[in-house]
Design an enzyme around this catalytic site. Sequence first.
Site, mmCIF file in Angstrom:
data_model
loop_
_atom_site.group_PDB
_atom_site.id
_atom_site.type_symbol
_atom_site.label_atom_id
_atom_site.label_comp_id
_atom_site.label_asym_id
_atom_site.label_seq_id
_atom_site.Cartn_x
_atom_site.Cartn_y
_atom_site.Cartn_z
ATOM 1 N N LYS A 1 3.603 16.468 79.210
ATOM 2 C CA LYS A 1 4.339 17.583 78.625
ATOM 3 C C LYS A 1 5.832 17.346 78.470
ATOM 4 C CE LYS A 1 2.751 21.547 78.375
ATOM 5 N NZ LYS A 1 2.512 22.284 77.146
ATOM 6 N N SER B 1 5.795 19.261 83.145
ATOM 7 C CA SER B 1 4.877 20.184 83.806
ATOM 8 C C SER B 1 4.486 19.583 85.141
ATOM 9 C CB SER B 1 3.638 20.361 82.930
ATOM 10 O OG SER B 1 2.523 20.709 83.714
ATOM 11 N N THR C 1 7.340 31.084 53.527
ATOM 12 C CA THR C 1 7.202 32.535 53.604
ATOM 13 C C THR C 1 5.835 32.734 54.248
ATOM 14 O OG1 THR C 1 6.107 32.734 51.471
ATOM 15 C CG2 THR C 1 8.504 32.893 51.445
ATOM 16 N N HIS C 2 5.690 33.789 55.027
ATOM 17 C CA HIS C 2 4.436 34.046 55.777
ATOM 18 C C HIS C 2 4.049 32.853 56.662
ATOM 19 C CE1 HIS C 2 3.856 37.342 52.833
ATOM 20 N NE2 HIS C 2 4.256 36.433 51.958
ATOM 21 N N SER D 1 29.925 50.662 93.510
ATOM 22 C CA SER D 1 29.765 49.856 92.296
ATOM 23 C C SER D 1 30.523 48.547 92.433
ATOM 24 C CB SER D 1 30.265 50.624 91.072
ATOM 25 O OG SER D 1 31.626 50.972 91.235
ATOM 26 N N GLU E 1 13.169 28.354 74.678
ATOM 27 C CA GLU E 1 12.363 29.537 75.024
ATOM 28 C C GLU E 1 13.200 30.570 75.769
ATOM 29 O OE1 GLU E 1 8.006 28.223 76.084
ATOM 30 O OE2 GLU E 1 9.406 26.665 76.658
HETATM 31 N N1 ARG Z 1 33.462 53.987 90.497
HETATM 32 C C1 ARG Z 1 33.688 54.989 89.495
HETATM 33 C C2 ARG Z 1 33.198 54.443 88.148
HETATM 34 O O1 ARG Z 1 33.155 53.296 88.071
HETATM 35 C C3 ARG Z 1 35.130 55.285 89.367
HETATM 36 C C4 ARG Z 1 35.418 56.646 88.857
HETATM 37 C C5 ARG Z 1 35.062 57.609 89.880
HETATM 38 N N2 ARG Z 1 35.494 58.902 89.526
HETATM 39 C C6 ARG Z 1 35.038 59.971 90.134
HETATM 40 N N3 ARG Z 1 35.500 61.067 89.749
HETATM 41 N N4 ARG Z 1 34.149 59.878 91.097
HETATM 42 O O2 ARG Z 1 32.878 55.114 87.200
#
Ligand code: ARG
Length: 476
Positions: free
Chosen positions: A284, A278, A156-157, A24, A291
């Site tokens: 344009k 454009s 309105t509408h 992560s 948007e």
């Molecule tokens: N990378 C994990 C998270 O962000 C950290 C916690 C991991 N804990 C575990 N018991 N594997 O949630």
Amino acid sequence: MVDQLWKGRQSGPSASILVRMGQSIDLDIKLFRQDILGSRAHTIMLHSIGVLSQEESQTILAGLRQIAEEIEAGTLPLRAELEDIHTHVENRLIELTGEAGRKLHTARSRNDQIALDTHLYVRDQSVFTCHSLLGLLAVILKRSEEHRATILPGYTHLQIGQPVRLSHHLLAYFWKFLRDFDRFFRAMQTANRLPLGSGALAGVNYPVDREMVQKKLGFSELYENSMDAVSSRDHILEFLFAASVLAVNASRLAEEMILWMSSEFQFLELPDSLTTGSSIMPQKKNPDLAELVRGKSGRFISHLQNLLINLKGLPLTYNRDLQEDRFPLTDTAEQLELLIEALGALLEQAQFRPENMQKSLEAGFATATDLADALVKEHGIPFRDAHHITGRLISYCLKNGKVLQGLETQERAAIHGALTNDAFYFRAISLEASTEKKISRGGTAQGCQEMQTGLARIEFEKRSRISWPGPAPDLL
Ligand code: ARG
């Protein structure tokens, strides 16, 4: 391939799919400040209860400072096999400090660590968003004060209803965004609670001083239940909800700006610098920025749904699914910044076109009801008849391509004798006079606008004087 710090009973390298799917760090690197701040507080606390010596504590704090600089400078390599931000920091700390660094994880789990990081992050981002919203509210106040005398059709509408002051229309958004501010304030409060010290789920086998960590990190409260602490993501949900409602309010304003910029409305112009052309149609001038503001709302809403769906049915306590909170959270925080800045620029730089608003009001017979009411009040005509007389006048206008403001005395006289008096007639159909009759509190009359602006200013001032929570200065 380095050995993962969590390796206990496992032997040999992890499968590539586990490493690639398990990482992560690509997202939680964005939480490095919060992670390091939490480790600093934990270090000081461990020293205070005798787990770390003075020297070890100093060594770790210096190491953490260096790691923060390395990440800031982009020199710390990110490696999927080190999974997350916690492991990157700890691994580097051990490289830098050896034995001392190996003690940092005492009385701590990555489960309470990630909970801490996200609490700090939500708190920081909510405070940041509240500040950005104050900037946006100030722009709305300024533009509304400039346009107290500008009258535009209220719909309105999406059909012309009654004349309103542009200040009134803009202030409607002031109140919406003020409530958004309060929702982020609320998310900040939910995040302002310490989860650290909960360990993996049940608490830790050391006499940790959670109150000390709470104070150092500036949390107003701490979690009283370790299982709640490591499993809750309420703080993130509230942040995502606040962001979704804000995005929806922003989207409605953006939609109006897009409509108003069209050649059918021509109520406003945007500077070239905020529009695009454009590649094929040279004429344009496209409101892309507005948007994009409108379009972002789907993204925010889906992030909220994403996390709600993830959490539903998850048993206590930590489950790896929780790691999926990182994308909705960080993406929302980053997109929010863009959204509020874009909206501020659009509002600040829009040039309103009162003359076209007036044309629309006239073409839409916006004061027809006022005329009928005047016939009742000043000529004693029953409302049903007054309604009918005004209706005939309008159908005459439609047949002859005229507006109420352009009718000659004889043309009116042919419809009804009561319409021959010019002074009466022009007062009755006056756009300005129509708005001046809306004297109920919260209405669009000039006096009500002044009162509303005064109240808006008081609410604005109240919120700009808030003192925000943050870590103790000696922790930074
Ligand atoms: N990378 C994990 C998270 O962000 C950290 C916690 C991991 N804990 C575990 N018991 N594997 O949630």
